[in-house]
Design an enzyme around this catalytic site. Structure first.
Site, PDB file in Angstrom:
ATOM      1  N   ARG A 137      86.641  46.180 -18.519  1.00 23.13           N
ATOM      2  CA  ARG A 137      85.376  45.456 -17.911  1.00 23.13           C
ATOM      3  C   ARG A 137      85.428  43.879 -17.907  1.00 23.13           C
ATOM      4  NH1 ARG A 137      79.112  46.398 -19.572  1.00 23.13           N
ATOM      5  NH2 ARG A 137      78.117  44.915 -18.190  1.00 23.13           N
ATOM      6  N   ARG A 166      80.727  48.506 -13.169  1.00 24.60           N
ATOM      7  CA  ARG A 166      81.297  48.142 -14.355  1.00 24.60           C
ATOM      8  C   ARG A 166      82.315  49.139 -14.550  1.00 24.60           C
ATOM      9  NH1 ARG A 166      76.002  48.407 -17.231  1.00 24.60           N
ATOM     10  NH2 ARG A 166      75.458  47.354 -15.127  1.00 24.60           N
ATOM     11  N   ASP A 225      80.398  50.758 -20.003  1.00 24.61           N
ATOM     12  CA  ASP A 225      79.451  49.865 -20.409  1.00 24.61           C
ATOM     13  C   ASP A 225      78.974  50.673 -21.583  1.00 24.61           C
ATOM     14  OD1 ASP A 225      77.226  47.950 -20.654  1.00 24.61           O
ATOM     15  OD2 ASP A 225      75.911  49.584 -20.028  1.00 24.61           O
ATOM     16  N   ASP A 277      76.072  51.049 -24.957  1.00 21.31           N
ATOM     17  CA  ASP A 277      74.778  50.613 -25.410  1.00 21.31           C
ATOM     18  C   ASP A 277      74.365  51.375 -26.526  1.00 21.31           C
ATOM     19  OD1 ASP A 277      73.930  48.685 -23.087  1.00 21.31           O
ATOM     20  OD2 ASP A 277      73.345  50.387 -21.974  1.00 21.31           O
TER      21      ASP A 277
END
Length: 152
Positions: free
Chosen positions: A96, A105, A108, A110
């Site tokens: 990234r 990207r 990612d 989260d």
């Protein structure tokens, strides 16, 4: 200053759900597989299950390639902030490159949910503040933990 509510004992493992997304690279499927493997190599962490991969339109900034998304359930002894830092390090290791908010990207991560904990820090909010608005999180989450989205 922020708030973290809830603690665990030194030997317990917390049930955590991580959202994964990718929209750059020659093989998005491989990006997600590599990301899941990398999460499984974190200290005191194991991957319990991973949802199916879901193709979705970009969220936030529409002018970019479609995303491939998933949700992984993990067990970890890492506290929320160290887990966040470990995931951010993995993003860099997986290729990234920082761009702009909600931009394209390679990978990612989260933190969607961390047990029943509530975290309100400048760089970390748990539950993730937008997860209930994002079909690309809710559908994979419902697949692997339907009890968590049944009452939405």
């Amino acid at each position: 200053m922020g708030i973290i509510r809830g603690r665990m004992s030194a030997t317990s493992q917390e049930r955590v759900f991580i959202g994964l997304g990718t929209n750059l690279g020659a093989d998005l499927d491989r990006n997600l597989h590599d990301a899941v493997e990398a999460i499984g190599r974190l200290p005191h962490t194991s991957v319990v299950r991973v949802s199916s991969f879901l193709s979705s339109a970009p969220w936030g900034v529409a002018e970019q390639p479609r995303f491939l998304n998933a949700v992984a359930e993990i067990r970890t002894q890492l506290e929320p902030l160290p887990l966040l830092h470990a995931l951010k390090k993995l993003e860099i290791e997986l290729g990234r490159v920082p761009t702009y908010r909600w931009g394209p990207r390679v990978i990612d991560f989260d933190i969607i949910l961390y047990g029943s904990r509530v975290v309100d820090l400048p760089d970390l909010k748990i539950p993730h503040p937008h997860y209930q608005e994002r079909e690309f999180v809710l559908r994979p989450l419902a697949e692997i933990a339907p009890e968590l989205v049944a009452n939405r």
